[in-house]
Design an enzyme around this catalytic site. Structure first.
Site, PDB file in Angstrom:
ATOM      1  N   CYS A  40       7.102   5.615   5.477  1.00  0.00           N
ATOM      2  CA  CYS A  40       5.757   5.105   5.198  1.00  0.00           C
ATOM      3  C   CYS A  40       5.244   5.616   3.851  1.00  0.00           C
ATOM      4  O   CYS A  40       5.648   6.674   3.364  1.00  0.00           O
ATOM      5  CB  CYS A  40       4.826   5.547   6.330  1.00  0.00           C
ATOM      6  SG  CYS A  40       3.091   5.110   6.082  1.00  0.00           S
ATOM      7  N   SER A  42       2.548   7.054   3.269  1.00  0.00           N
ATOM      8  CA  SER A  42       1.907   8.366   3.375  1.00  0.00           C
ATOM      9  C   SER A  42       2.932   9.490   3.216  1.00  0.00           C
ATOM     10  O   SER A  42       2.625  10.533   2.632  1.00  0.00           O
ATOM     11  CB  SER A  42       1.176   8.504   4.715  1.00  0.00           C
ATOM     12  OG  SER A  42       0.126   7.573   4.786  1.00  0.00           O
ATOM     13  N   HIS A  45       3.340   9.946  -0.439  1.00  0.00           N
ATOM     14  CA  HIS A  45       2.272  10.745  -1.058  1.00  0.00           C
ATOM     15  C   HIS A  45       2.615  12.236  -1.003  1.00  0.00           C
ATOM     16  O   HIS A  45       2.372  12.970  -1.961  1.00  0.00           O
ATOM     17  CB  HIS A  45       0.954  10.563  -0.295  1.00  0.00           C
ATOM     18  CG  HIS A  45       0.209   9.303  -0.605  1.00  0.00           C
ATOM     19  ND1 HIS A  45      -0.400   9.071  -1.812  1.00  0.00           N
ATOM     20  CD2 HIS A  45      -0.058   8.206   0.152  1.00  0.00           C
ATOM     21  CE1 HIS A  45      -1.008   7.894  -1.789  1.00  0.00           C
ATOM     22  NE2 HIS A  45      -0.809   7.340  -0.606  1.00  0.00           N
ATOM     23  N   CYS A 166       2.472   3.407  13.176  1.00  0.00           N
ATOM     24  CA  CYS A 166       1.613   3.655  12.003  1.00  0.00           C
ATOM     25  C   CYS A 166       1.206   2.374  11.304  1.00  0.00           C
ATOM     26  O   CYS A 166       0.050   1.989  11.358  1.00  0.00           O
ATOM     27  CB  CYS A 166       2.226   4.641  11.013  1.00  0.00           C
ATOM     28  SG  CYS A 166       1.153   4.906   9.578  1.00  0.00           S
TER      29      CYS A 166
HETATM   30  N1  APR Z   1      -1.647  -4.163  -7.687  1.00  0.00           N
HETATM   31  C1  APR Z   1      -1.138  -4.810  -6.620  1.00  0.00           C
HETATM   32  N2  APR Z   1      -0.169  -4.296  -5.823  1.00  0.00           N
HETATM   33  C2  APR Z   1       0.306  -3.080  -6.124  1.00  0.00           C
HETATM   34  C3  APR Z   1      -0.150  -2.349  -7.251  1.00  0.00           C
HETATM   35  C4  APR Z   1      -1.191  -2.943  -8.041  1.00  0.00           C
HETATM   36  N3  APR Z   1      -1.691  -2.317  -9.104  1.00  0.00           N
HETATM   37  N4  APR Z   1       0.510  -1.175  -7.275  1.00  0.00           N
HETATM   38  C5  APR Z   1       1.354  -1.169  -6.221  1.00  0.00           C
HETATM   39  N5  APR Z   1       1.242  -2.319  -5.525  1.00  0.00           N
HETATM   40  C6  APR Z   1       1.931  -2.709  -4.284  1.00  0.00           C
HETATM   41  C7  APR Z   1       3.397  -2.373  -4.234  1.00  0.00           C
HETATM   42  O1  APR Z   1       4.181  -3.387  -4.851  1.00  0.00           O
HETATM   43  C8  APR Z   1       3.659  -2.297  -2.710  1.00  0.00           C
HETATM   44  O2  APR Z   1       4.047  -3.554  -2.194  1.00  0.00           O
HETATM   45  O3  APR Z   1       1.365  -1.963  -3.221  1.00  0.00           O
HETATM   46  C9  APR Z   1       2.300  -1.909  -2.146  1.00  0.00           C
HETATM   47  C10 APR Z   1       2.246  -0.498  -1.530  1.00  0.00           C
HETATM   48  O4  APR Z   1       3.042  -0.500  -0.399  1.00  0.00           O
HETATM   49  P1  APR Z   1       3.976   0.729   0.105  1.00  0.00           P
HETATM   50  O5  APR Z   1       4.401   1.539  -1.053  1.00  0.00           O
HETATM   51  O6  APR Z   1       4.977   0.130   1.025  1.00  0.00           O
HETATM   52  O7  APR Z   1       2.958   1.641   0.931  1.00  0.00           O
HETATM   53  P2  APR Z   1       2.406   1.466   2.439  1.00  0.00           P
HETATM   54  O8  APR Z   1       3.282   2.192   3.372  1.00  0.00           O
HETATM   55  O9  APR Z   1       2.095   0.044   2.685  1.00  0.00           O
HETATM   56  O10 APR Z   1       1.061   2.321   2.330  1.00  0.00           O
HETATM   57  C11 APR Z   1      -0.006   1.914   1.489  1.00  0.00           C
HETATM   58  O11 APR Z   1      -1.685   2.917   2.864  1.00  0.00           O
HETATM   59  O12 APR Z   1      -1.659   4.339   4.689  1.00  0.00           O
HETATM   60  C12 APR Z   1      -1.770   4.240   3.326  1.00  0.00           C
HETATM   61  O13 APR Z   1      -0.909   6.365   2.579  1.00  0.00           O
HETATM   62  C13 APR Z   1      -0.669   4.972   2.612  1.00  0.00           C
HETATM   63  O14 APR Z   1      -1.789   4.972   0.536  1.00  0.00           O
HETATM   64  C14 APR Z   1      -0.751   4.349   1.258  1.00  0.00           C
HETATM   65  C15 APR Z   1      -1.126   2.909   1.564  1.00  0.00           C
HETATM   66 ZN    ZN Z   2       2.039   5.931   7.891  1.00  0.00          ZN
END
Ligand code: APR
Ligand code: ZN
Length: 363
Positions: A40, A42, A45, A166
């Protein structure tokens, strides 16, 4: 008991696969043999130093498996049960828990990565190691409080069940529990990773329309269309104008699912007067955002924060599992890659490149 686990050491963004020692389950806790763990945002991070935690840490907080032993006094589950783990175990005694709002429990010690008695059930070379959010699902075995292990039907495969723990709970929960989106209402989702795609699934489930997905990655946008997005946008300077055109003046709901200051700050501009902006993505610690408060107030816009989609695990995990079994929540479409524990660092690298909806470790 010994287990292979992905361990994070402070200051490093690479996990080490190490053999850890897992204690017998004490009073009120259960020993779970993991079947699957999601990878995930998180967790990422933590690896990238955005948040401070006790270290070393067994990573992973999105998992499912089988109960193999129970401690004294446990009555909710028994050996052989399949369970989804919650990464925010409720204390069941504070005012929030007693009023049905376990997601704002004040007695949980999950963020300290310890059991209710303050101990960790894990050790590495005889020294304490902490399960991330008292889940630590990137391990063959975990010991968690009884209130964090929610029984679900055995027909739900472990990989699907892990994601319910999650991203699905957060994404669908924020639509159903926080925003309370109705059929025919418009929504825009900024970020279509595991969490954003789960929000889109939730919007599709409740009949939102239009559903606009925004992401930099084309593969994510095509996944979004498959899950119900009616429009997809690669963001540029005219994002707000594009959303206004599709929705006729701004969306009724805008969700941020990345955890970036800039995209969170863009939310009020994406919604219509009276609309609701929801912060789902979690930014790094000490990263304040700013808004034009006068414009927000004058246009009657609402700004919500949500943690875990305001999920009450014992109530919501079985519902989400039932929706999956009924064919109404295509959780399996979120799984881009099934991997071994040893491939976890590659999965985080793919995530940093914006690739893969979800990688799922299978044990
Ligand atoms: N504009 C649009 N999309 C973006 C940008 C941006 N500037 N920067 C990143 N992305 C997209 C990425 O391409 C990716 O598809 O954001 C998405 C982030 O997804 P993941 O890295 O898979 O993260 P995810 O597990 O979905 O979590 C997202 O939610 O729970 C919280 O801590 C977690 O902060 C995190 C967020
Ligand atoms: Zn999570």
């Amino acid at each position: 008991m010994r287990a292979q686990a992905a361990v994070h050491f402070e200051g490093s963004s690479e996990l080490q696969i190490r053999e850890i020692e897992v204690a017998e389950p004490g009073p009120g806790t259960v020993l779970v043999k993991l079947g699957a763990s999601g990878v995930c945002g998180s967790d990422r991070h933590v690896l990238d130093g955005d948040w401070q935690l006790p270290s070393p840490t067994v990573m992973g907080h999105e998992g499912a498996g089988e109960v193999v032993a129970i401690g004294e006094g446990v009555i909710d589950v028994e050996p052989g049960d399949h369970v989804i783990l919650s990464w925010f175990y409720p204390c069941r005694r504070c005012t929030a828990c007693l009023s049905g709002r376990a997601y704002v429990c004040t007695g949980s010690r999950s963020e300290e990565c310890v059991l209710p008695d303050g101990t960790t059930p894990l050790a590495l070379d005889g020294e304490p190691v902490y399960p991330y959010l008292t889940a630590g699902t990137m391990s063959e075995y975990a010991v968690v409080p009884e209130s964090a292990a929610i029984k679900v039907p055995k027909e739900v495969p472990y990989d699907v069940a892990s994601l319910i723990g999650c991203s699905i709970a957060t994404g669908v929960g924020t639509v159903v529990n926080d925003a309370e989106v109705d059929a025919g209402e418009s929504a825009v989702v900024v970020g279509a990773g595991g969490v954003g795609l789960s929000i889109i699934m939730g919007l599709q489930l409740v009949g939102a329309n239009p559903i606009i997905a925004v992401d930099l990655n084309e593969d994510k946008l095509s996944a979004a269309r498959e899950l119900g997005a009616t429009h997809t946008i690669v963001p540029g300077p005219d994002l707000a104008a594009q959303v206004a055109e599709i929705t006729g003046g701004g969306a009724e709901y805008a969700f941020e699912a990345i955890g970036r200051v800039q995209t969170i700050e863009s939310l009020p501009g994406l919604i219509a007067p009276g609309g609701t902006a929801i912060i789902v993505g979690l930014p790094p610690a000490d990263a304040p955002v700013s808004f034009d408060a006068l414009a927000l107030a004058e246009t009657g816009k609402r700004l919500l924060g949500t943690n875990y989609g305001s999920t009450v695990p014992g109530r919501d995990f079985p519902k989400l599992a039932a929706l999956y079994l009924a064919g109404r929540l295509p959780v399996d479409k979120l799984i881009s890659e099934r991997i071994q524990l040893s491939e976890v660092n590659e999965a985080f690298d793919a995530m940093r490149r914006g690739e893969r909806a979800r990688s799922v470790i299978v044990f």
